[in-house]
Scaffold this active site. Structure first.
Site, PDB file in Angstrom:
ATOM      1  N   ASP A   7     -11.393   1.780  -1.061  1.00  0.00           N
ATOM      2  CA  ASP A   7     -10.381   2.660  -0.456  1.00  0.00           C
ATOM      3  C   ASP A   7     -10.969   3.495   0.676  1.00  0.00           C
ATOM      4  O   ASP A   7     -10.567   4.633   0.913  1.00  0.00           O
ATOM      5  CB  ASP A   7      -9.716   3.561  -1.490  1.00  0.00           C
ATOM      6  CG  ASP A   7      -8.283   3.933  -1.114  1.00  0.00           C
ATOM      7  OD1 ASP A   7      -7.830   3.517  -0.033  1.00  0.00           O
ATOM      8  OD2 ASP A   7      -7.628   4.644  -1.896  1.00  0.00           O
ATOM      9  N   HIS A  46       0.848  -1.192   0.000  1.00  0.00           N
ATOM     10  CA  HIS A  46       0.000   0.000   0.000  1.00  0.00           C
ATOM     11  C   HIS A  46       0.882   1.239   0.000  1.00  0.00           C
ATOM     12  O   HIS A  46       1.968   1.229   0.565  1.00  0.00           O
ATOM     13  CB  HIS A  46      -0.894  -0.026   1.249  1.00  0.00           C
ATOM     14  CG  HIS A  46      -1.870   1.087   1.307  1.00  0.00           C
ATOM     15  ND1 HIS A  46      -1.556   2.322   1.836  1.00  0.00           N
ATOM     16  CD2 HIS A  46      -3.166   1.163   0.894  1.00  0.00           C
ATOM     17  CE1 HIS A  46      -2.615   3.109   1.754  1.00  0.00           C
ATOM     18  NE2 HIS A  46      -3.597   2.436   1.181  1.00  0.00           N
TER      19      HIS A  46
END
Length: 359
Positions: free
Chosen positions: A316, A190
């Site tokens: 997200d 990430h």
């Protein structure tokens, strides 16, 4: 919850469940650790630009995001219901524990995973999770990944970008990959704040965050892993990245061509031949999610060049929370089986989720 028929609903009536695969959370201990780090005189500017904003700013957006990050219960589930999200795959938000001293990072990763596992036990039909690790101690990180998977029931690991300017292409970190391959679980890489040595030209233009800098650095991270020969050493390793593959799918032709040319030229000591091309590793060892990229041309292109079995839905949350983006995915001009793969079955397979089939 809205009664508008266009509002997505949970339950799978559309023929698939919606599993969101890059959904962030944090803990009070993590925010406290970030705040202590911000008090240092030598605080890393990339850390300050990211964690400092959410630690100190009183603007509405960071306050709302911080509240949602900390919620592993009613508010998060209500938001999921309102957007038609059946299950969230939770992962520790950037910059995670990787900016801390080795001992504190290891301890905080463990306590964070305990809290995540508890939330998953309390809401087994809505939450699954990935284990956070502290790569600044690679051996401890590998052991924490093993504990997270075998004892806590988590489904892989998350690493928030570089670790104090160092990337997982460095063999020092490869015990983490060895553990992931042994466990047959993926590692999600990430984005995080940019390293100090590349921050300034991005930050001065306001381009260091999700708008551009995150993708540049995470794409670089994955490319370094590929060209360092990680997948030759660990051929069954699976890595997941978000945001439509951090732009790499759109560069595959040039990446293959220039990688081969650079290897032949013997220009860099660090770039050695690999067993396969970059595009082959992307199609065989890498999975991508659509987090922050609710755009039909990009999603369909990624499915075309990587394979429909390589692309998974993500919202997200809480950084992106737009019901319209869920509808964009629902309305993609793709066949029913490909849509089910995108929303449900790819995530079940990649992360080893046991999700009941829709009625």
């Amino acid at each position: 919850m809205s009664t508008d028929p266009a509002t997505p609903r949970t339950g799978g009536a559309q023929g698939y469940l919606r599993i969101a695969t890059e959904e962030a959370f944090a803990t009070p201990d993590l925010f406290d650790a970030w705040a202590r780090t911000m008090e240092r005189t030598d605080v890393d500017p990339g850390f300050a630009g990211l964690a400092g904003f959410y630690t100190t700013s009183q603007a509405e957006r960071p306050r709302t995001i911080k509240r949602r990050l900390l919620d592993l219960g009613e508010e998060r589930i209500a938001d999921m219901d309102a957007a038609g999200i059946d299950r969230a795959l939770l992962l520790l938000t950037a910059p995670g524990v990787q900016w801390l001293d080795r001992g504190e990072g290891v301890a905080l990763a463990a306590s964070t995973n305990d809290q995540l596992a508890d939330a998953c036990r309390r809401h087994p039909d809505r939450f699954s999770g990935l284990a956070a690790v502290a790569p600044q101690d690679p051996a401890a990180a590998a052991e924490e990944l093993r504990r997270g998977v075998t004892q806590l029931g988590l489904h892989g690991g998350v690493i928030n970008g570089h670790t104090q300017g160092r990337y997982l292409s460095d063999p020092e970190f490869w015990p983490i990959f060895e553990a992931a391959e042994d466990l047959d679980v993926p590692i999600y890489i990430h984005p995080t704040g940019l390293p100090a040595n590349m921050l300034e030209p991005f930050q001065e233009a306001g381009l260091d965050g999700a708008i551009y800098g995150f993708g540049v650095d995470t794409g670089l991270h994955l490319l370094r892993i590929i060209t360092a020969g990680v997948f030759d050493r660990f051929p069954r390793l699976r890595i997941v990245v978000g945001h439509a593959g951090e732009a790499l799918p759109f560069w595959l032709f040039r990446l293959d061509h220039m990688h081969a040319a650079t290897v032949r030229a013997e220009r860099y000591e660090s770039m050695k031949p690999t067993q396969r091309t970059i595009s082959e590793y992307m199609r065989e060892n890498v999975y991508i999610t659509t987090s922050g990229m609710a755009w039909e041309p990009a999603i369909r292109f990624c499915q075309q060049v990587l394979g429909a079995d390589r692309v998974m839905y993500a919202m997200d949350y809480p950084y992106e929370y737009e019901v319209s983006e869920v509808l964009t995915h629902d309305n993609l001009d793709i066949d029913a089986e490909t849509k089910r793969m995108l929303f449900q079955t790819n995530a079940e397979r990649v992360f080893g989720l046991n999700v009941p089939a829709p009625a």
